[in-house]
Motif scaffolding. Structure first.
Motif, PDB file in Angstrom:
ATOM      1  N   MET A 184      -8.000  50.220 -38.734  1.00 50.71           N
ATOM      2  CA  MET A 184      -8.561  48.952 -39.220  1.00 50.71           C
ATOM      3  C   MET A 184      -7.638  47.787 -38.846  1.00 50.71           C
ATOM      4  N   GLN A 185      -6.345  47.991 -39.075  1.00 49.81           N
ATOM      5  CA  GLN A 185      -5.392  46.907 -38.814  1.00 49.81           C
ATOM      6  C   GLN A 185      -5.262  46.612 -37.330  1.00 49.81           C
ATOM      7  N   MET A 186      -5.183  47.665 -36.515  1.00 51.10           N
ATOM      8  CA  MET A 186      -5.028  47.422 -35.085  1.00 51.10           C
ATOM      9  C   MET A 186      -6.307  46.838 -34.487  1.00 51.10           C
ATOM     10  N   ARG A 187      -7.454  47.272 -35.004  1.00 55.52           N
ATOM     11  CA  ARG A 187      -8.700  46.694 -34.509  1.00 55.52           C
ATOM     12  C   ARG A 187      -8.732  45.191 -34.816  1.00 55.52           C
ATOM     13  N   SER A 188      -8.314  44.814 -36.035  1.00 55.53           N
ATOM     14  CA  SER A 188      -8.258  43.389 -36.383  1.00 55.53           C
ATOM     15  C   SER A 188      -7.326  42.634 -35.451  1.00 55.53           C
ATOM     16  N   ALA A 189      -6.171  43.225 -35.158  1.00 55.05           N
ATOM     17  CA  ALA A 189      -5.195  42.537 -34.310  1.00 55.05           C
ATOM     18  C   ALA A 189      -5.768  42.306 -32.909  1.00 55.05           C
ATOM     19  N   PHE A 190      -6.264  43.375 -32.273  1.00 55.25           N
ATOM     20  CA  PHE A 190      -6.811  43.237 -30.915  1.00 55.25           C
ATOM     21  C   PHE A 190      -7.988  42.259 -30.908  1.00 55.25           C
ATOM     22  N   SER A 191      -8.862  42.437 -31.875  1.00 53.93           N
ATOM     23  CA  SER A 191     -10.089  41.660 -31.869  1.00 53.93           C
ATOM     24  C   SER A 191      -9.840  40.171 -32.142  1.00 53.93           C
ATOM     25  N   ASN A 192      -8.950  39.854 -33.059  1.00 55.13           N
ATOM     26  CA  ASN A 192      -8.655  38.439 -33.312  1.00 55.13           C
ATOM     27  C   ASN A 192      -8.063  37.766 -32.081  1.00 55.13           C
ATOM     28  N   LEU A 193      -7.164  38.468 -31.373  1.00 57.33           N
ATOM     29  CA  LEU A 193      -6.536  37.850 -30.204  1.00 57.33           C
ATOM     30  C   LEU A 193      -7.540  37.670 -29.068  1.00 57.33           C
ATOM     31  N   ILE A 194      -8.399  38.666 -28.873  1.00 55.52           N
ATOM     32  CA  ILE A 194      -9.366  38.572 -27.775  1.00 55.52           C
ATOM     33  C   ILE A 194     -10.423  37.497 -28.079  1.00 55.52           C
ATOM     34  N   PHE A 195     -10.914  37.477 -29.311  1.00 48.63           N
ATOM     35  CA  PHE A 195     -11.914  36.467 -29.656  1.00 48.63           C
ATOM     36  C   PHE A 195     -11.330  35.054 -29.670  1.00 48.63           C
ATOM     37  N   ASN A 196     -10.058  34.926 -30.044  1.00 47.41           N
ATOM     38  CA  ASN A 196      -9.427  33.602 -29.954  1.00 47.41           C
ATOM     39  C   ASN A 196      -9.424  33.104 -28.511  1.00 47.41           C
ATOM     40  N   ALA A 197      -9.081  34.004 -27.586  1.00 46.17           N
ATOM     41  CA  ALA A 197      -9.057  33.603 -26.178  1.00 46.17           C
ATOM     42  C   ALA A 197     -10.444  33.100 -25.765  1.00 46.17           C
ATOM     43  N   VAL A 198     -11.480  33.797 -26.216  1.00 52.67           N
ATOM     44  CA  VAL A 198     -12.850  33.365 -25.881  1.00 52.67           C
ATOM     45  C   VAL A 198     -13.151  32.006 -26.514  1.00 52.67           C
ATOM     46  N   HIS A 199     -12.782  31.855 -27.790  1.00 56.08           N
ATOM     47  CA  HIS A 199     -13.111  30.613 -28.497  1.00 56.08           C
ATOM     48  C   HIS A 199     -12.372  29.392 -27.966  1.00 56.08           C
ATOM     49  N   TYR A 200     -11.130  29.588 -27.539  1.00 58.10           N
ATOM     50  CA  TYR A 200     -10.321  28.421 -27.177  1.00 58.10           C
ATOM     51  C   TYR A 200     -10.183  28.206 -25.673  1.00 58.10           C
ATOM     52  N   THR A 201     -11.020  28.894 -24.889  1.00 55.26           N
ATOM     53  CA  THR A 201     -11.000  28.652 -23.451  1.00 55.26           C
ATOM     54  C   THR A 201     -12.291  27.937 -23.070  1.00 55.26           C
ATOM     55  N   PRO A 202     -12.175  26.812 -22.381  1.00 57.15           N
ATOM     56  CA  PRO A 202     -13.381  26.054 -22.029  1.00 57.15           C
ATOM     57  C   PRO A 202     -14.286  26.834 -21.069  1.00 57.15           C
ATOM     58  N   ASP A 203     -15.528  26.423 -20.987  1.00 53.82           N
ATOM     59  CA  ASP A 203     -16.524  27.078 -20.128  1.00 53.82           C
ATOM     60  C   ASP A 203     -15.973  27.298 -18.725  1.00 53.82           C
ATOM     61  N   GLY A 204     -16.317  28.466 -18.168  1.00 55.22           N
ATOM     62  CA  GLY A 204     -15.901  28.760 -16.806  1.00 55.22           C
ATOM     63  C   GLY A 204     -14.495  29.329 -16.697  1.00 55.22           C
TER      64      GLY A 204
END
Ligand code: ADP
Length: 262
Positions: free
Chosen positions: A149-169
């Motif tokens: 549970m903890q490692m899934r949260s860690a990986f997933s938060n970092l990957i989704f942050n990259a998606v959220h904070y990177t502009p289109d393209g």
């Protein structure tokens, strides 16, 4: 050295003597302040979407105040705000579970390559709409022992942050490979990057560089606090490198003692 707070207390002891109790309460006061800030932050974060929902309900109660063509819009706004509250509450629960569990069972075998490709698939759905590319560079068979549970949260938060904070393209690269001291995970993006003065505070609860932007992406401000705690339970810590306009890299090393090959 920060200022220390000392408490002096004179206690009657017997007729001739007194007892002087000297206590350093610096740490206690600091924790108390953190607890108060936390409650204030949570209340504020919940009140904002609640106010929006309440406003729409009041308008809908009086049909004259809103033309029918606006109803659809009101409904989707309300749904968006309830999603926001829902994600804040689930992040809060995750954080409190991780914090409460200071000696988690890290004996579970985690198939990191499998986990990363599942998370990347989930992220791709979101990324495709914005023309973002996500690439995985993963060493197959490189597993770890830990709390899933903890490692899934860690990986997933970092990957989704990259998606959220990177502009289109933009481009996102996810790495998981052996290194001298264990196995290294890294997620790189070529987004806007983060100014140096924010880096040290990024893992604090509710700390955000750009409040409005984080809100728009559904961010709770708790993601990196969760990552930090989860990693500390796996003898690891988060490393952040970032440069304005060039992008960011979030990485950590899982020590050899928790790594195995399958
Ligand atoms: P949030 O829910 O706001 O994303 P996080 O704790 O996950 O909260 O992140 C804290 C802040 O760090 C974000 O609000 C954002 O400003 C910044 N941040 C996190 N990841 C990135 C990234 N990959 N690129 C740029 N900024 C980032």
């Amino acid at each position: 050295e920060p200022m220390r707070m000392i408490e002096f207390r004179r206690m009657p002891y017997d007729k001739k003597q007194i007892l002087l109790v000297v206590r350093d309460v610096t740490q206690w006061l600091r924790l108390e302040q953190m607890r108060r800030d936390f409650v204030a932050n949570v209340s504020h974060e919940l009140r904002t979407p609640l106010t929006v929902v309440q406003g729409y309900i009041e308008m809908l109660q009086d049909p004259q105040s809103m033309p029918p063509e606006m109803w659809q819009k009101a409904q989707s706004m309300m749904l968006e705000q309830t999603h926001r509250m829902d994600s804040l509450v689930s992040q809060l629960l995750t954080l409190s579970k991780i914090e409460a569990n200071d000696r988690p069972d890290t004996s579970h075998e985690i198939d990191v390559p499998g986990l990363l490709s599942t998370i990347a698939e989930e992220a791709k759905t979101l990324a495709e709409e914005r023309n973002l590319s996500i690439q995985l560079f993963v060493e197959s068979g490189l597993m770890m022992k830990g709390d899933l549970m903890q490692m899934r949260s860690a990986f997933s938060n970092l990957i989704f942050n990259a998606v959220h904070y990177t502009p289109d393209g933009g481009h996102i690269k996810i790495h998981w490979q052996r290194c001298a001291t264990g196995a290294e995970f890294a997620v790189r993006d070529d987004g806007d990057g983060i100014a140096a003065e924010h880096l040290a505070r990024l893992t604090e609860r509710f700390y955000r560089v750009d409040r409005a932007r984080s809100r728009k992406t559904g961010g709770s401000g708790l993601g990196l606090a969760i990552v930090k705690h989860a990693l500390s339970h796996h003898q690891s810590s988060l490393n952040i490198e970032s440069e304005l306009t060039f992008g960011s890299t979030f990485s950590f090393i899982i020590p050899t003692s928790l790594i195995y090959i399958k």
